[in-house]
Write a protein that holds these residues in place. Structure first.
Motif, short mmCIF file in Angstrom:
data_model
loop_
_atom_site.label_atom_id
_atom_site.label_comp_id
_atom_site.label_asym_id
_atom_site.label_seq_id
_atom_site.Cartn_x
_atom_site.Cartn_y
_atom_site.Cartn_z
N GLY A 1 0.81 -1.22 0.00
CA GLY A 1 0.00 0.00 0.00
C GLY A 1 0.84 1.27 0.00
N ILE A 2 0.20 2.34 0.46
CA ILE A 2 0.86 3.66 0.43
C ILE A 2 1.77 3.84 1.64
CG2 ILE A 2 0.45 6.16 0.31
CD1 ILE A 2 -2.38 5.39 -0.82
N THR A 3 1.19 3.60 2.82
CA THR A 3 1.98 3.76 4.06
C THR A 3 1.82 2.51 4.92
OG1 THR A 3 0.10 4.82 5.09
CG2 THR A 3 1.77 6.28 4.17
N MET A 4 2.67 2.41 5.91
CA MET A 4 2.60 1.26 6.84
C MET A 4 1.69 1.64 8.01
SD MET A 4 4.31 -1.32 5.75
CE MET A 4 4.38 -2.33 7.22
N GLY A 5 0.93 0.66 8.48
CA GLY A 5 0.16 0.83 9.70
C GLY A 5 -1.31 1.13 9.52
N SER A 6 -1.62 1.97 8.52
CA SER A 6 -3.01 2.43 8.40
C SER A 6 -3.98 1.28 8.09
CB SER A 6 -3.11 3.53 7.34
OG SER A 6 -2.56 3.08 6.14
N GLN A 7 -3.62 0.43 7.14
CA GLN A 7 -4.52 -0.68 6.80
C GLN A 7 -4.46 -1.78 7.86
OE1 GLN A 7 -5.29 -1.39 2.42
NE2 GLN A 7 -3.16 -0.76 2.35
N MET A 8 -3.33 -1.86 8.52
CA MET A 8 -3.20 -2.85 9.60
C MET A 8 -4.20 -2.52 10.71
SD MET A 8 0.38 -3.93 11.30
CE MET A 8 0.53 -5.28 12.46
N ILE A 9 -4.29 -1.23 11.04
CA ILE A 9 -5.23 -0.80 12.08
C ILE A 9 -6.68 -1.02 11.60
CG2 ILE A 9 -6.09 1.22 13.36
CD1 ILE A 9 -3.17 2.28 13.31
N SER A 10 -6.95 -0.58 10.37
CA SER A 10 -8.32 -0.68 9.83
C SER A 10 -8.76 -2.13 9.76
CB SER A 10 -8.38 -0.08 8.42
OG SER A 10 -7.80 1.17 8.38
N PHE A 11 -7.94 -2.96 9.12
CA PHE A 11 -8.30 -4.37 8.94
C PHE A 11 -8.44 -5.06 10.31
CE2 PHE A 11 -6.89 -5.55 4.37
CZ PHE A 11 -7.41 -4.37 3.89
#
Lengths: 279, 158
Positions: B61-71
């Motif tokens: 993705g674009i950055t680390m962490g953001s989708q990890m939190i969302s998912f």
């Protein structure tokens, strides 16, 4: 099984409590890890993404090539071969040069219109052969339609250089007799004198004007114009300047005037033939 | 939970998702897997898989962490929701995938914008959600086979 054992050891015997607490802790730890990933600077996190790309370089590139080839196949009708591409590219560069030339011609014609008048047209051409010895030019025009013997020819600096004496429609060429040619005789006017005079070429890059009374005031640098009386012109047009004058040897009552054209034959590459339009 | 099989599945899905980034219209395979594991696994496994799949989504993705939190949050919530509603029916799965894709996209956009990173247009998220919902239930079948999950259990798990 192992997971259950860990949970039992940490939490104790109560199944309900142990499960919910374990999940909660797990969730918190995972969230903490996520927040750490989220908060680390972009440069550091980019390294992780690059590491993934490096580790899975082979399958990623293979699958990407596969998908790209599929997409390329779909657009195959929109592409051309290398040979055709080169051909089109060369045509493009040629057209670009032609466009530059046309823009240049347009600018030239615009300047001519502002200089000469509205009742005349032009045929642009280039110099094919410059015969310095005989003071003649061979010019090549885009078309000889409209060309007539006797029409005047301008050079790029809007100065008359001569007139057409021969036309070859098949070759789209014409012969121009320069005003410095000994056979050239044209009616001219000297600036400040209200008198039509005859100017004849000397054959040495200059021309002479005779029959000017010594009563007339003449000075070096005076402009000489091709007279409207020659026909083919809408107004008098400059041809040169007086470079020398002295009393005529044969007739001391007249001036012997030498005119130097305002152009150099070596510098003439492009010309415009003046065509007086029918009223 | 068979973690080695899960690791292989995640790697394949991530590579496939990265490949699909060349296309404008594509399903979100990782979201589909989040929904799959939230529905067919127990809550503990669902939490872990959601965060791991989010991490995989961040890697491409674009950055680390953001989708990890969302998912992670949404996968956990869906897993708990699965205790209340039996989400094993296809219409529920389709709805779950659409809702998860939109919510995950929304959360990721908020987190990315906080980080001054790029965001994704809502129309694009919506298209992805619909496409994922169409593809998702068909992908569940090979996933259940690969993960050796029994799909005929209708009882709720606590």
């Amino acid at each position: 099984m192992a997971w259950k054992q860990i949970k039992t050891r940490i939490i104790g015997n109560s199944t309900n409590r142990e499960g919910s607490l374990s999940r909660r802790m797990l969730f918190i730890w995972c969230m903490l890890a996520s927040v750490i990933f989220y908060l680390i600077p972009q440069d550091s996190s980019n390294k992780l993404q690059l590491a993934f790309a490096r580790v899975f370089h082979v399958p990623l590139s293979a699958s990407r090539n596969f998908s790209l080839s599929n997409r390329t196949q779909q657009n195959l009708n929109d592409t051309v071969s290398k040979k055709k591409y080169d051909e089109l590219e060369n045509s493009y560069h040629n057209l670009e040069q032609r466009l530059i030339k046309l823009a240049d011609d347009f600018q030239h014609l615009t300047n001519l219109n502002s200089v000469v008048g509205q009742n005349v047209g032009y045929i642009l051409g280039t110099v094919s052969i410059a015969d310095n010895k005989n003071s003649n030019l061979a010019i090549s025009c885009k078309g000889t339609n409209g060309l007539r013997i006797g029409q005047f020819v301008l050079e790029r600096k809007n100065c008359i250089i001569g007139r057409i004496i021969d036309i070859s429609p098949k070759m789209a060429e014409a012969k121009v007799q320069l005003v410095t040619n000994p056979d050239s005789q044209i009616a001219v006017r000297i600036e400040g004198l209200n008198q039509d005079l005859k100017m004849q070429g000397n054959g040495d890059g200059t021309a002479k004007i005779s029959m000017v009374s010594r009563e007339q005031k003449i000075s070096i640098g005076q402009n000489v114009f091709v007279s409207i009386r020659n026909g083919f012109l809408d107004s008098n047009m400059i041809v040169g300047t007086i470079s020398r004058f002295k009393p005529d040897d044969k007739n001391p009552l007249l001036w012997d005037i030498t005119v130097k054209p305002k152009w150099e034959l070596e510098e003439i590459f492009e010309i415009a033939v003046i065509i007086k339009q029918q009223q | 939970m068979r973690w080695i099989r899960f690791a292989v599945l995640v790697c394949l899905a991530t590579i496939a998702q990265a490949t699909l980034s060349n296309y404008n219209l594509r399903p979100d395979l990782l979201i589909i897997l989040v929904v799959f594991f939230a529905i067919y696994n127990n809550t503990t496994d669902a939490i872990i898989t959601s965060f791991i799949l989010g991490f995989a989504a961040d890697l491409i993705g674009i950055t680390m962490g953001s989708q990890m939190i969302s998912f992670g949050i949404l996968g956990t919530a869906l897993s708990y929701l699965n205790h209340v509603f039996a989400l094993r029916k296809v219409p529920y799965q389709v709805t779950s995938i659409i809702a998860m894709t939109i919510l995950a996209g929304f959360c990721t956009n908020i987190l990315n914008s906080l980080k001054h990173a790029g965001t994704i247009e809502f129309s694009y998220i919506l298209k992805t959600a619909i496409f994922s919902a169409i593809v998702g239930p068909f992908l569940f079948l090979p996933c259940t086979w690969w993960m050796k999950i029994k799909t005929h259990r209708n009882r709720r798990r606590y």
